[in-house]
Design a protein around this motif. Structure first.
Motif, PDB file in Angstrom:
ATOM      1  N   CYS A   1     -18.351  -9.593   7.577  1.00 38.60           N
ATOM      2  CA  CYS A   1     -18.811  -9.651   9.995  1.00 38.60           C
ATOM      3  C   CYS A   1     -18.795  -7.627   9.963  1.00 38.60           C
ATOM      4  N   MET A   2     -17.621  -7.636   9.211  1.00 36.50           N
ATOM      5  CA  MET A   2     -17.553  -6.334   8.918  1.00 36.50           C
ATOM      6  C   MET A   2     -17.991  -5.366   8.121  1.00 36.50           C
ATOM      7  N   ASP A   3     -16.529  -4.850   7.197  1.00 32.48           N
ATOM      8  CA  ASP A   3     -17.123  -3.865   6.228  1.00 32.48           C
ATOM      9  C   ASP A   3     -17.356  -4.643   4.877  1.00 32.48           C
TER      10      ASP A   3
ATOM     11  N   ILE B   1       0.120  -4.161  12.077  1.00 32.38           N
ATOM     12  CA  ILE B   1      -1.005  -4.156  12.687  1.00 32.38           C
ATOM     13  C   ILE B   1      -1.883  -3.599  11.579  1.00 32.38           C
ATOM     14  N   HIS B   2      -1.702  -2.238  10.632  1.00 36.58           N
ATOM     15  CA  HIS B   2      -1.809  -1.672   9.864  1.00 36.58           C
ATOM     16  C   HIS B   2      -2.738  -2.190   8.730  1.00 36.58           C
ATOM     17  N   ASN B   3      -2.117  -3.825   8.094  1.00 40.20           N
ATOM     18  CA  ASN B   3      -2.445  -4.951   7.215  1.00 40.20           C
ATOM     19  C   ASN B   3      -3.440  -5.453   8.070  1.00 40.20           C
TER      20      ASN B   3
ATOM     21  N   ARG C   1      -9.528  -4.188  -1.970  1.00 40.30           N
ATOM     22  CA  ARG C   1      -8.772  -4.164  -1.521  1.00 40.30           C
ATOM     23  C   ARG C   1      -7.637  -3.326  -2.064  1.00 40.30           C
ATOM     24  N   ARG C   2      -7.717  -2.277  -2.525  1.00 43.48           N
ATOM     25  CA  ARG C   2      -5.493  -1.869  -3.492  1.00 43.48           C
ATOM     26  C   ARG C   2      -5.940  -2.474  -4.725  1.00 43.48           C
ATOM     27  N   GLY C   3      -7.841  -2.746  -5.489  1.00 46.95           N
ATOM     28  CA  GLY C   3      -7.900  -3.043  -6.840  1.00 46.95           C
ATOM     29  C   GLY C   3      -7.419  -4.543  -7.060  1.00 46.95           C
TER      30      GLY C   3
ATOM     31  N   GLY D   1       0.848  -1.096   0.071  1.00 49.74           N
ATOM     32  CA  GLY D   1       0.006  -0.174  -0.101  1.00 49.74           C
ATOM     33  C   GLY D   1       1.072   1.415  -0.041  1.00 49.74           C
ATOM     34  N   LYS D   2      -0.086   2.280   0.614  1.00 49.06           N
ATOM     35  CA  LYS D   2       1.127   3.903   0.747  1.00 49.06           C
ATOM     36  C   LYS D   2       2.503   3.587   1.637  1.00 49.06           C
ATOM     37  N   ARG D   3       2.211   2.391   2.194  1.00 56.13           N
ATOM     38  CA  ARG D   3       3.376   2.389   3.700  1.00 56.13           C
ATOM     39  C   ARG D   3       3.095   4.364   3.997  1.00 56.13           C
ATOM     40  N   ILE D   4       2.448   3.963   4.354  1.00 60.68           N
ATOM     41  CA  ILE D   4       2.125   5.996   5.444  1.00 60.68           C
ATOM     42  C   ILE D   4       2.224   6.096   6.930  1.00 60.68           C
ATOM     43  N   ARG D   5       2.867   4.679   7.195  1.00 64.24           N
ATOM     44  CA  ARG D   5       2.414   4.464   8.992  1.00 64.24           C
ATOM     45  C   ARG D   5       4.468   4.716   8.714  1.00 64.24           C
ATOM     46  N   PRO D   6       4.776   3.597   8.166  1.00 63.03           N
ATOM     47  CA  PRO D   6       6.116   3.525   8.585  1.00 63.03           C
ATOM     48  C   PRO D   6       7.217   5.070   7.903  1.00 63.03           C
TER      49      PRO D   6
HETATM   50  C1  GRG Z   1      -9.863  -7.632  15.520  1.00 68.85           C
HETATM   51  C2  GRG Z   1     -11.682  -7.950  13.982  1.00 68.85           C
HETATM   52  C3  GRG Z   1     -10.599  -6.820  14.249  1.00 68.85           C
HETATM   53  C4  GRG Z   1     -10.393  -6.217  13.567  1.00 68.85           C
HETATM   54  C5  GRG Z   1      -9.333  -5.145  14.046  1.00 68.85           C
HETATM   55  C6  GRG Z   1     -10.431  -4.144  11.584  1.00 68.85           C
HETATM   56  C7  GRG Z   1     -10.591  -3.369  12.886  1.00 68.85           C
HETATM   57  C8  GRG Z   1      -9.974  -3.373  14.549  1.00 68.85           C
HETATM   58  C9  GRG Z   1      -9.925  -2.206  12.915  1.00 68.85           C
HETATM   59  C10 GRG Z   1      -9.979  -1.450  11.130  1.00 68.85           C
HETATM   60  C11 GRG Z   1      -9.590  -0.113  11.745  1.00 68.85           C
HETATM   61  C12 GRG Z   1      -9.675   0.661   9.871  1.00 68.85           C
HETATM   62  C13 GRG Z   1      -9.432  -0.774   8.945  1.00 68.85           C
HETATM   63  C14 GRG Z   1      -9.169   2.009   9.629  1.00 68.85           C
HETATM   64  C15 GRG Z   1      -9.406   2.650   8.164  1.00 68.85           C
HETATM   65  C16 GRG Z   1      -8.294   2.779   8.545  1.00 68.85           C
HETATM   66  C17 GRG Z   1      -8.016   3.141   7.310  1.00 68.85           C
HETATM   67  C18 GRG Z   1      -8.230   4.206   6.509  1.00 68.85           C
HETATM   68  C19 GRG Z   1      -7.151   2.620   6.236  1.00 68.85           C
HETATM   69  C20 GRG Z   1      -6.113   2.793   4.513  1.00 68.85           C
HETATM   70  O1  GRG Z   1      -5.376   3.115   4.971  1.00 68.85           O
HETATM   71  P1  GRG Z   1      -3.782   3.686   4.057  1.00 68.85           P
HETATM   72  O2  GRG Z   1      -5.101   4.235   3.215  1.00 68.85           O
HETATM   73  O3  GRG Z   1      -4.104   1.563   2.914  1.00 68.85           O
HETATM   74  O4  GRG Z   1      -3.098   4.182   4.266  1.00 68.85           O
HETATM   75  P2  GRG Z   1      -2.514   0.718   2.389  1.00 68.85           P
HETATM   76  O5  GRG Z   1      -3.484   0.501   1.502  1.00 68.85           O
HETATM   77  O6  GRG Z   1      -2.100   2.770   1.979  1.00 68.85           O
HETATM   78  O7  GRG Z   1      -1.667   1.009   3.039  1.00 68.85           O
END
Ligand code: GRG
Length: 265
Positions: free
Chosen positions: A79-81, A67-69, A86-88, A35-40
């Motif tokens: 069960c979530m979104d 953790i992000h991934n 994801r990323r095409g 992905g964009k690797r913004i956090r690192p």
């Molecule tokens: C334990 C079931 C369980 C869930 C964990 C899923 C979860 C908790 C949290 C979700 C948090 C989440 C997905 C937030 C969205 C944040 C967001 C805008 C993500 C996209 O980030 P980018 O754009 O992604 O940096 P890339 O693809 O660039 O890495």
């Protein structure tokens, strides 16, 4: 960032072969292509600003990206979104099945803590940074924010702002501020805290605007409308940049805030 990609690759390759191949493939699928690797990037820019060496913070950056991934894999689950892409590309559960995707997310999360524990054993000065990452990823941060989403049917401004701060903002805060626990420059640390809070929420507002067509109801955009969302986004960007403007060495962090505000994906 190439060095970061090498380190991430090395972490995965360091696993022995004693696990189901499909699980390993699902983990890799979530991490590559990147992905964009913004956090690192934020970990490294913040560390550079504070004068902390790259090598010292690599484990923090690795853990946060893992953790992000994991959160993206779980976020896409039915069960979530319930997102198929994801990323095409097909989301992890579409490619590997729900059970394997769930486990791949769990494994990435676990790997993050394996890396942090190993790092802390080698270098005890990292303990507060590691602990902060765990807090920001947990019930007071990202997971708490995700749970808020499933706790209410309707959202007011306060609640939706809380959700943005926690679900998205907390891990961004972990990226910017985990290096600050290694620094005694309290003025810079305080300025980074303002920067982190601001870009964390701004990141979600821009995400809402990018995904405008999805008509997501539990979003800042839906609750507050486009005009206010754009206004707040720009205000948060200004706040982030102003916090660091007195330091020439903050130029890249300032530019990154601008580019996150204007990003299209
Ligand atoms: C334990 C079931 C369980 C869930 C964990 C899923 C979860 C908790 C949290 C979700 C948090 C989440 C997905 C937030 C969205 C944040 C967001 C805008 C993500 C996209 O980030 P980018 O754009 O992604 O940096 P890339 O693809 O660039 O890495």
């Amino acid at each position: 960032m190439n060095e970061f990609e090498k380190r991430l690759e090395a972490v995965l390759l360091s696993y022995g072969g004693d696990y189901p191949e499909k699980l390993y493939k699902a983990m890799r699928y979530a991490l590559f292509p990147a992905g964009k690797r913004i956090r690192p990037r934020l970990v490294f820019l913040s560390s550079e600003f504070l004068g902390i060496p790259f090598d010292k913070v690599v484990p923090l950056a690795l853990a946060i990206e893992l953790i992000h991934n994991y959160s993206l894999i779980h976020d896409d689950l039915p069960c979530m979104d319930n997102d198929d892409f994801r990323r095409g590309l097909p989301s992890c559960h579409k490619k590997f099945g729900e059970a394997m995707a769930l486990l791949a997310g769990d494994a990435l999360l676990n790997l993050a803590y394996e890396i942090l524990f190993e790092a802390v054993c080698r270098d005890a000065s990292l303990v507060k940074s590691a602990s902060f990452i765990a807090t920001m990823a947990g019930i007071q941060g990202m997971i708490g924010g995700q749970a808020l989403e499933f706790s209410f049917d309707t959202f007011n401004d306060d609640l939706i702002t809380q959700l943005c701060m926690k679900k998205t903002g907390a891990l961004i805060k972990a990226a910017v501020l985990s290096p600050a626990f290694l620094s005694e420059d309290y003025e810079k640390n305080a300025a980074l805290a303002v920067y982190a809070e601001s870009i964390g929420v701004a990141f979600q507002l821009q995400d809402d605007l990018i995904d405008e067509d999805k008509k997501e109801t539990k979003s800042y955009l839906h609750v507050n409308g486009k005009e206010r969302t754009v206004f707040m986004l720009n205000k948060l960007n200004e706040t982030a940049k102003n916090a660091l403007s007195k330091w020439d060495s903050a130029e890249q962090l300032i530019n990154l805030s601008d580019s996150l505000t204007n990003r299209k994906s």
